[in-house]
Design an enzyme around this catalytic site. Structure first.
Site, PDB file in Angstrom:
ATOM      1  N   MET A  30       0.832  -1.195   0.000  1.00  0.00           N
ATOM      2  CA  MET A  30       0.000   0.000   0.000  1.00  0.00           C
ATOM      3  C   MET A  30       0.875   1.257   0.000  1.00  0.00           C
ATOM      4  O   MET A  30       0.401   2.357   0.297  1.00  0.00           O
ATOM      5  CB  MET A  30      -0.948   0.005   1.199  1.00  0.00           C
ATOM      6  CG  MET A  30      -1.988  -1.110   1.138  1.00  0.00           C
ATOM      7  SD  MET A  30      -3.500  -0.773   2.053  1.00  0.00           S
ATOM      8  CE  MET A  30      -2.856  -0.600   3.713  1.00  0.00           C
ATOM      9  N   TYR A  32       4.136   3.908   0.839  1.00  0.00           N
ATOM     10  CA  TYR A  32       4.884   4.496   1.951  1.00  0.00           C
ATOM     11  C   TYR A  32       5.943   3.485   2.409  1.00  0.00           C
ATOM     12  O   TYR A  32       5.990   3.067   3.563  1.00  0.00           O
ATOM     13  CB  TYR A  32       3.956   4.899   3.100  1.00  0.00           C
ATOM     14  CG  TYR A  32       4.508   6.033   3.926  1.00  0.00           C
ATOM     15  CD1 TYR A  32       4.621   7.312   3.394  1.00  0.00           C
ATOM     16  CD2 TYR A  32       4.934   5.842   5.239  1.00  0.00           C
ATOM     17  CE1 TYR A  32       5.144   8.362   4.138  1.00  0.00           C
ATOM     18  CE2 TYR A  32       5.459   6.891   5.982  1.00  0.00           C
ATOM     19  CZ  TYR A  32       5.566   8.146   5.423  1.00  0.00           C
ATOM     20  OH  TYR A  32       6.091   9.185   6.158  1.00  0.00           O
ATOM     21  N   HIS A  34       9.083   1.192   3.441  1.00  0.00           N
ATOM     22  CA  HIS A  34      10.148   1.214   4.433  1.00  0.00           C
ATOM     23  C   HIS A  34      11.020  -0.025   4.226  1.00  0.00           C
ATOM     24  O   HIS A  34      10.797  -0.802   3.282  1.00  0.00           O
ATOM     25  CB  HIS A  34       9.576   1.276   5.855  1.00  0.00           C
ATOM     26  CG  HIS A  34       8.534   0.238   6.155  1.00  0.00           C
ATOM     27  ND1 HIS A  34       8.822  -1.112   6.237  1.00  0.00           N
ATOM     28  CD2 HIS A  34       7.194   0.346   6.372  1.00  0.00           C
ATOM     29  CE1 HIS A  34       7.719  -1.788   6.508  1.00  0.00           C
ATOM     30  NE2 HIS A  34       6.719  -0.936   6.588  1.00  0.00           N
ATOM     31  N   HIS A  37       9.362  -3.417   3.443  1.00  0.00           N
ATOM     32  CA  HIS A  37       8.956  -3.644   2.050  1.00  0.00           C
ATOM     33  C   HIS A  37      10.171  -3.949   1.175  1.00  0.00           C
ATOM     34  O   HIS A  37      10.133  -4.834   0.309  1.00  0.00           O
ATOM     35  CB  HIS A  37       8.253  -2.403   1.494  1.00  0.00           C
ATOM     36  CG  HIS A  37       6.997  -2.022   2.199  1.00  0.00           C
ATOM     37  ND1 HIS A  37       6.905  -0.899   2.997  1.00  0.00           N
ATOM     38  CD2 HIS A  37       5.771  -2.600   2.235  1.00  0.00           C
ATOM     39  CE1 HIS A  37       5.685  -0.794   3.474  1.00  0.00           C
ATOM     40  NE2 HIS A  37       4.970  -1.824   3.039  1.00  0.00           N
ATOM     41  N   GLN A  61     -10.507  -2.794   2.346  1.00  0.00           N
ATOM     42  CA  GLN A  61     -10.022  -3.457   3.563  1.00  0.00           C
ATOM     43  C   GLN A  61     -10.012  -2.529   4.764  1.00  0.00           C
ATOM     44  O   GLN A  61      -9.552  -2.911   5.834  1.00  0.00           O
ATOM     45  CB  GLN A  61      -8.638  -4.059   3.327  1.00  0.00           C
ATOM     46  CG  GLN A  61      -7.513  -3.068   3.134  1.00  0.00           C
ATOM     47  CD  GLN A  61      -6.225  -3.746   2.682  1.00  0.00           C
ATOM     48  OE1 GLN A  61      -6.144  -4.287   1.574  1.00  0.00           O
ATOM     49  NE2 GLN A  61      -5.219  -3.744   3.540  1.00  0.00           N
ATOM     50  N   GLN A 153      -2.728 -12.443   7.731  1.00  0.00           N
ATOM     51  CA  GLN A 153      -2.866 -12.167   6.297  1.00  0.00           C
ATOM     52  C   GLN A 153      -2.093 -13.181   5.471  1.00  0.00           C
ATOM     53  O   GLN A 153      -2.582 -13.678   4.453  1.00  0.00           O
ATOM     54  CB  GLN A 153      -2.364 -10.757   5.984  1.00  0.00           C
ATOM     55  CG  GLN A 153      -2.343 -10.433   4.506  1.00  0.00           C
ATOM     56  CD  GLN A 153      -1.873  -9.028   4.230  1.00  0.00           C
ATOM     57  OE1 GLN A 153      -2.669  -8.104   4.188  1.00  0.00           O
ATOM     58  NE2 GLN A 153      -0.566  -8.851   4.053  1.00  0.00           N
ATOM     59  N   SER A 186       4.297   1.195   8.182  1.00  0.00           N
ATOM     60  CA  SER A 186       3.975   2.525   7.672  1.00  0.00           C
ATOM     61  C   SER A 186       3.249   3.340   8.724  1.00  0.00           C
ATOM     62  O   SER A 186       3.375   4.568   8.780  1.00  0.00           O
ATOM     63  CB  SER A 186       3.122   2.403   6.402  1.00  0.00           C
ATOM     64  OG  SER A 186       3.835   1.722   5.389  1.00  0.00           O
ATOM     65  N   ARG A 187       2.482   2.678   9.583  1.00  0.00           N
ATOM     66  CA  ARG A 187       1.711   3.380  10.610  1.00  0.00           C
ATOM     67  C   ARG A 187       2.586   3.916  11.748  1.00  0.00           C
ATOM     68  O   ARG A 187       2.109   4.694  12.569  1.00  0.00           O
ATOM     69  CB  ARG A 187       0.605   2.463  11.159  1.00  0.00           C
ATOM     70  CG  ARG A 187      -0.522   2.238  10.159  1.00  0.00           C
ATOM     71  CD  ARG A 187      -1.680   1.465  10.775  1.00  0.00           C
ATOM     72  NE  ARG A 187      -2.849   1.477   9.911  1.00  0.00           N
ATOM     73  CZ  ARG A 187      -3.174   0.496   9.056  1.00  0.00           C
ATOM     74  NH1 ARG A 187      -2.382  -0.558   8.977  1.00  0.00           N
ATOM     75  NH2 ARG A 187      -4.252   0.589   8.306  1.00  0.00           N
TER      76      ARG A 187
END
Length: 283
Positions: A30, A32, A34, A37, A61, A153, A186-187
């Site tokens: 998704m 952003y 880091h 990823h 989602q 997931q 990302s959060r």
């Protein structure tokens, strides 16, 4: 590195690569990006001829009052990082291209979404399963890499791939952590300085559980209670769930006799973070 914004272009790109007998590895994100990823791309790049990254913040989602509208984004930086990591194509669609007018279809699993995050985010994994199915059909990869940080997931994607007969090898990527142990996400960008310090409680609580199990404690309820007590020492920190479960079925485990998945979701202020560890009591 090719940048493709329309699904028909992405499909045509993949078909042409396959005509050349090239194999494709796929990393869906998704954005952003880091180091977590990047590690997935670096894991997949040597395994195939082509490496495709997708960047799409999937609206289906996200539930009501979740962070869809505020989800962090930096496409220019993402593209730079993707190129450095060896991506040969980036699929960058918009919502209307993935979900055109009168779109009606959903993909649902019966059992795996009923555990862990699925109990608190009831629409989440239907959205994940649906968009991953679509992306698999668009990108047509030979293999795909998903991180273990969202272990539920990963298991759902494995089951989805099996149930729907996708000829795609699913590869798990390790959890990548900051130097102090915080799982990259990302959060994490949402966290204030004080909240960032409190967020270390996730990693520290996993280590607490590992220590208790190594000393012979097998009662998951007792370990959970000690973890809950530990979380109370951190400000703005509220566990949503702490669960010991079977790594395959995600069913709850009362007595830790074999390898167990310890998964947790914790709210630091308004930010929801997840983490997990696979723990083997025999080691």
């Amino acid at each position: 590195m090719d940048i493709l914004k329309i699904k028909s272009e992405m499909q045509e790109w993949s078909k042409n690569k396959k005509k050349e007998s090239k194999t494709i590895c796929f990393v869906p994100t998704m954005g952003y990006l880091h180091q977590g990823h990047i590690s997935l791309m670096e894991k997949g790049a040597p395994l195939c001829d082509e490496l495709v990254l997708s960047i799409f913040v999937n609206p289906t989602q996200f539930g009501p009052n979740e962070d869809l509208d505020s989800y962090p984004s930096n496409i220019e930086n993402d593209l730079s990082l993707a190129k450095k990591a060896g991506a040969t194509a980036v699929f960058l669609p918009n919502k209307e291209n993935i979900y055109p007018e009168n779109y009606q279809t959903e993909i649902r699993l019966k059992y795996l979404p009923d555990h862990l995050c699925g109990k608190f985010r009831p629409v989440h994994f239907t959205g994940v399963a649906t968009v991953v199915t679509k992306l698999f059909n668009i990108v047509m990869p030979d293999m795909a890499v998903f991180g273990q940080k969202d272990y539920q997931q990963l298991q759902i994607i494995r089951q989805l791939t099996l149930d729907l007969d996708f000829d795609i090898k699913i590869i798990a990527g390790d959890i990548i952590r900051e130097k102090d142990g915080l799982a990259m996400s990302s959060r994490n960008a949402y966290l204030s300085k004080s909240q960032r310090a409190s967020a270390l409680s996730l990693w520290q609580s996993l280590n607490l559980a590992k220590e208790l199990i190594a000393k012979g404690e097998k009662d998951s309820g007792k370990i959970k209670h000690k973890m809950e007590t530990f979380f109370k020492t951190f400000s703005q920190t509220t566990p949503e769930y702490i669960c010991f479960c079977d790594p395959q079925t995600l069913d709850h485990v009362d007595s830790i006799e074999n390898q167990v998945l310890l998964a947790l979701a914790v709210k630091i202020g308004k930010t929801r973070l997840i983490d997990n560890a696979l723990i083997d009591p025999s080691r």
